[in-house]
Motif scaffolding. Structure first.
Motif, mmCIF file in Angstrom:
data_model
loop_
_atom_site.group_PDB
_atom_site.id
_atom_site.type_symbol
_atom_site.label_atom_id
_atom_site.label_comp_id
_atom_site.label_asym_id
_atom_site.label_seq_id
_atom_site.Cartn_x
_atom_site.Cartn_y
_atom_site.Cartn_z
ATOM 1 N N LEU A 206 33.127 -26.129 -16.783
ATOM 2 C CA LEU A 206 32.605 -25.435 -17.965
ATOM 3 C C LEU A 206 32.938 -26.205 -19.239
ATOM 4 C CD1 LEU A 206 33.397 -21.708 -17.102
ATOM 5 C CD2 LEU A 206 31.120 -22.715 -17.402
ATOM 6 N N THR A 207 34.111 -26.800 -19.291
ATOM 7 C CA THR A 207 34.497 -27.615 -20.444
ATOM 8 C C THR A 207 33.608 -28.845 -20.536
ATOM 9 O OG1 THR A 207 36.787 -26.862 -20.194
ATOM 10 C CG2 THR A 207 36.421 -28.790 -21.573
ATOM 11 N N ALA A 208 33.336 -29.466 -19.388
ATOM 12 C CA ALA A 208 32.449 -30.636 -19.365
ATOM 13 C C ALA A 208 31.027 -30.243 -19.779
ATOM 14 C CB ALA A 208 32.450 -31.267 -17.978
ATOM 15 N N ASN A 209 30.589 -29.062 -19.343
ATOM 16 C CA ASN A 209 29.255 -28.583 -19.740
ATOM 17 C C ASN A 209 29.151 -28.502 -21.262
ATOM 18 O OD1 ASN A 209 28.683 -28.328 -17.051
ATOM 19 N ND2 ASN A 209 28.364 -26.113 -17.086
ATOM 20 N N ALA A 210 30.180 -27.961 -21.901
ATOM 21 C CA ALA A 210 30.159 -27.823 -23.355
ATOM 22 C C ALA A 210 30.054 -29.182 -24.035
ATOM 23 C CB ALA A 210 31.421 -27.094 -23.824
ATOM 24 N N LEU A 211 30.741 -30.170 -23.477
ATOM 25 C CA LEU A 211 30.660 -31.517 -24.047
ATOM 26 C C LEU A 211 29.246 -32.095 -23.889
ATOM 27 C CD1 LEU A 211 34.059 -33.083 -22.881
ATOM 28 C CD2 LEU A 211 33.468 -32.176 -25.143
ATOM 29 N N LYS A 212 28.650 -31.874 -22.734
ATOM 30 C CA LYS A 212 27.290 -32.366 -22.517
ATOM 31 C C LYS A 212 26.302 -31.695 -23.483
ATOM 32 C CE LYS A 212 25.810 -33.320 -18.356
ATOM 33 N NZ LYS A 212 25.445 -33.224 -16.918
ATOM 34 N N ILE A 213 26.472 -30.396 -23.659
ATOM 35 C CA ILE A 213 25.599 -29.670 -24.596
ATOM 36 C C ILE A 213 25.795 -30.202 -26.011
ATOM 37 C CG2 ILE A 213 25.157 -27.409 -25.633
ATOM 38 C CD1 ILE A 213 25.954 -26.181 -22.898
ATOM 39 N N GLU A 214 27.042 -30.437 -26.396
ATOM 40 C CA GLU A 214 27.359 -30.937 -27.735
ATOM 41 C C GLU A 214 26.738 -32.314 -27.971
ATOM 42 O OE1 GLU A 214 29.092 -30.683 -31.525
ATOM 43 O OE2 GLU A 214 29.127 -29.167 -29.946
ATOM 44 N N LEU A 215 26.675 -33.126 -26.923
ATOM 45 C CA LEU A 215 26.136 -34.476 -27.042
ATOM 46 C C LEU A 215 24.640 -34.525 -26.762
ATOM 47 C CD1 LEU A 215 29.171 -35.088 -27.073
ATOM 48 C CD2 LEU A 215 28.712 -37.088 -25.640
ATOM 49 N N GLY A 216 24.033 -33.348 -26.518
ATOM 50 C CA GLY A 216 22.587 -33.293 -26.291
ATOM 51 C C GLY A 216 22.157 -33.822 -24.945
ATOM 52 N N LEU A 217 23.014 -33.699 -23.944
ATOM 53 C CA LEU A 217 22.706 -34.212 -22.613
ATOM 54 C C LEU A 217 22.228 -33.084 -21.712
ATOM 55 C CD1 LEU A 217 25.871 -36.464 -22.200
ATOM 56 C CD2 LEU A 217 23.590 -37.185 -22.910
ATOM 57 N N PRO A 218 21.316 -33.366 -20.799
ATOM 58 C CA PRO A 218 20.788 -32.308 -19.917
ATOM 59 C C PRO A 218 21.820 -31.881 -18.879
ATOM 60 C CG PRO A 218 19.924 -34.451 -19.262
ATOM 61 C CD PRO A 218 20.671 -34.680 -20.546
ATOM 62 N N LEU A 219 21.774 -30.608 -18.514
ATOM 63 C CA LEU A 219 22.640 -30.082 -17.476
ATOM 64 C C LEU A 219 21.935 -30.139 -16.124
ATOM 65 C CD1 LEU A 219 24.087 -26.871 -19.210
ATOM 66 C CD2 LEU A 219 25.093 -29.173 -19.148
ATOM 67 N N THR A 220 22.689 -30.316 -15.075
ATOM 68 C CA THR A 220 22.124 -30.284 -13.730
ATOM 69 C C THR A 220 21.834 -28.832 -13.361
ATOM 70 O OG1 THR A 220 24.270 -30.024 -12.642
ATOM 71 C CG2 THR A 220 23.550 -32.279 -13.114
ATOM 72 N N PRO A 221 21.019 -28.590 -12.324
ATOM 73 C CA PRO A 221 20.761 -27.210 -11.889
ATOM 74 C C PRO A 221 22.050 -26.441 -11.593
ATOM 75 C CG PRO A 221 19.205 -28.699 -10.839
ATOM 76 C CD PRO A 221 20.180 -29.562 -11.577
ATOM 77 N N GLU A 222 23.023 -27.111 -10.969
ATOM 78 C CA GLU A 222 24.289 -26.444 -10.666
ATOM 79 C C GLU A 222 25.028 -26.072 -11.953
ATOM 80 O OE1 GLU A 222 22.922 -28.848 -7.317
ATOM 81 O OE2 GLU A 222 23.333 -29.354 -9.422
ATOM 82 N N GLU A 223 24.984 -26.959 -12.930
ATOM 83 C CA GLU A 223 25.649 -26.690 -14.195
ATOM 84 C C GLU A 223 24.949 -25.572 -14.966
ATOM 85 O OE1 GLU A 223 27.288 -31.283 -14.813
ATOM 86 O OE2 GLU A 223 25.451 -30.595 -15.812
ATOM 87 N N LYS A 224 23.636 -25.519 -14.871
ATOM 88 C CA LYS A 224 22.883 -24.434 -15.506
ATOM 89 C C LYS A 224 23.223 -23.089 -14.864
ATOM 90 C CE LYS A 224 18.879 -27.203 -16.954
ATOM 91 N NZ LYS A 224 17.416 -27.439 -16.733
ATOM 92 N N ALA A 225 23.385 -23.083 -13.554
ATOM 93 C CA ALA A 225 23.737 -21.844 -12.851
ATOM 94 C C ALA A 225 25.127 -21.367 -13.288
ATOM 95 C CB ALA A 225 23.720 -22.076 -11.341
ATOM 96 N N LEU A 226 26.028 -22.314 -13.506
ATOM 97 C CA LEU A 226 27.376 -21.956 -13.970
ATOM 98 C C LEU A 226 27.334 -21.391 -15.382
ATOM 99 C CD1 LEU A 226 30.291 -22.023 -12.925
ATOM 100 C CD2 LEU A 226 30.545 -24.285 -13.972
ATOM 101 N N GLU A 227 26.437 -21.935 -16.212
ATOM 102 C CA GLU A 227 26.274 -21.423 -17.577
ATOM 103 C C GLU A 227 25.763 -19.982 -17.568
ATOM 104 O OE1 GLU A 227 26.921 -22.903 -20.722
ATOM 105 O OE2 GLU A 227 28.119 -24.127 -19.358
ATOM 106 N N LYS A 228 24.869 -19.669 -16.644
ATOM 107 C CA LYS A 228 24.364 -18.307 -16.538
ATOM 108 C C LYS A 228 25.475 -17.334 -16.162
ATOM 109 C CE LYS A 228 19.532 -19.355 -15.399
ATOM 110 N NZ LYS A 228 18.461 -19.188 -14.392
ATOM 111 N N GLN A 229 26.349 -17.765 -15.281
ATOM 112 C CA GLN A 229 27.489 -16.916 -14.904
ATOM 113 C C GLN A 229 28.389 -16.675 -16.104
ATOM 114 O OE1 GLN A 229 29.615 -18.307 -11.418
ATOM 115 N NE2 GLN A 229 27.726 -19.017 -10.453
ATOM 116 N N LEU A 230 28.544 -17.705 -16.935
ATOM 117 C CA LEU A 230 29.403 -17.595 -18.105
ATOM 118 C C LEU A 230 28.842 -16.600 -19.107
ATOM 119 C CD1 LEU A 230 31.894 -18.697 -19.665
ATOM 120 C CD2 LEU A 230 30.368 -20.397 -20.681
ATOM 121 N N SER A 231 27.531 -16.648 -19.302
ATOM 122 C CA SER A 231 26.891 -15.758 -20.294
ATOM 123 C C SER A 231 26.824 -14.324 -19.774
ATOM 124 C CB SER A 231 25.493 -16.259 -20.591
ATOM 125 O OG SER A 231 24.685 -16.276 -19.419
#
Length: 359
Positions: free
Chosen positions: A334-359
């Motif tokens: 989740l911390t790595a996801n935030a860094l990718k979002i901050e840098l404007g990088l796309p998330l993988t499907p698995e990372e997107k699924a983890l973001e949905k769980q977070l929200s």
């Protein structure tokens, strides 16, 4: 083996000694007979009737692999066992405490400490019978009943302390990822002079910023390596270059290197001064090296805009559990996801699924 009164017996060169008023013997046993003479309680026996823990079968494969991959270098510590029948000791006239220990073949020999080593030896011998010629020391006590055996197990394990991951990495010369972590800690900015080499937790007032174990885990994530994969010289160069580039874009690390801010202050206030942050940066680097091999350095410059403060709500919900930093896999991702979002990088499907769980 010899014939002794009631039948055949095992004979071992041994040393006799006294401990707490009780006689014991130290013998050397060929590995090939270890599975034959040592027994351990079955798992279905209740704890109150056992003198040892149940066998944890998940530990065995790694121990077997260690034996098979290092037949000329492995080290196994002594087994401790209790013998439930009378044994004899034929001492030498010139040295009363040196002699031959004789144990009847029908004796019940219970392992007080070392049942996992015994099982690993048994399985390793199936694949490499030549190991059977080696020896292992065994400490024999006379069995004084279940209560005494249970107390022996408790005493033998009471003060056993597993070394910290960082110290294990420092001394492990077989594992290539440990070797790379040591190289980075000894030669590469920002780790030189700021790495805790022995402990895996840094005290609040320490002048260290990173642990050797966190450098190892973060670099393995960066290079997408499994536990036993090796590293090429090119990968070592990439890892060195990556962490140096990260340092250029995290001003707080630069302040510590220039001794303008203490490591303790940085660790108190910022997420990038902890294992979860370093590991997340490693995961970010993995994506950059794979997806942007020619411009990863330029993209990495955006790290300078990240709000690394622990009070940042993003870190509170991603990097922490119950208000404390967590190095669990989910928190790191989740911390790595935030860094990718901050840098404007796309998330993988698995990372997107983890973001949905977070929200």
């Amino acid at each position: 083996m010899q014939n002794q009164d009631s039948g055949y017996c095992y004979s071992f060169p041994a040393v006799r000694g006294i401990q707490a008023g009780r006689t014991f013997f130290i013998a050397t046993c060929p590995l090939r007979i270890i599975p034959k003479i040592f027994s351990y309680n079955e798992n279905d026996v209740p704890p109150e009737l056992r003198a040892q823990r149940t066998l944890n079968k998940t530990r065995i494969p790694d121990m077997v692999k260690y034996l098979l991959e290092n037949p000329k270098e492995y080290v196994f510590s002594a087994l401790t066992a209790s013998v439930g029948v009378d044994i004899s000791f034929d001492d030498h006239n010139s040295a009363p405490n040196l002699g031959t220990l004789k144990i009847p073949m029908d004796a019940q020999i219970l392992i007080n400490d070392g049942q996992h080593r015994r099982k690993a030896i048994e399985e390793a011998l199936l694949e490499n019978p030549d190991l059977g010629q080696d020896n292992i020391p065994v400490l024999f006590f006379i069995d004084e009943g279940l209560t005494r055996s249970q107390q022996m197990f408790a005493d033998l394990n009471k003060y056993a302390v597993k070394p910290s991951p960082s110290l294990g990495i420092r001394y492990d010369h077989r594992d290539s990822s440990s070797e790379l972590a040591r190289y980075l800690a000894d030669t590469v900015t920002p780790f030189v002079g700021f790495t805790e080499m022995e402990k895996s937790n840094i005290s609040p007032k320490s002048n260290k910023l990173f642990t050797l174990s966190s450098i190892k885990q973060a670099t393995k994530a960066l290079l997408s390596k499994g536990p036993k994969d090796g590293f090429s010289e090119e990968e070592q160069k990439i890892a060195s270059e990556f962490w140096q580039e990260v340092t250029k874009n995290i001003k707080d690390w630069q302040l510590v290197i220039r001794k303008e801010v203490s490591p303790a202050q940085l660790r108190q206030e910022y997420i990038h001064a902890h294992g979860v942050g370093l590991h997340a940066i490693g995961l970010l680097g993995k994506h950059l090296l794979c997806q942007e091999p020619k411009q990863w350095k330029e993209t990495l410059q955006l790290l300078g805009k990240v709000n690394w403060l622990k009070t940042n709500p993003e870190w509170i919900k991603r990097s922490m559990n119950h208000g404390k930093l967590s190095k669990s896999n989910i928190n790191i991702q989740l911390t790595a996801n935030a860094l990718k979002i901050e840098l404007g990088l796309p998330l993988t499907p698995e990372e997107k699924a983890l973001e949905k769980q977070l929200s």
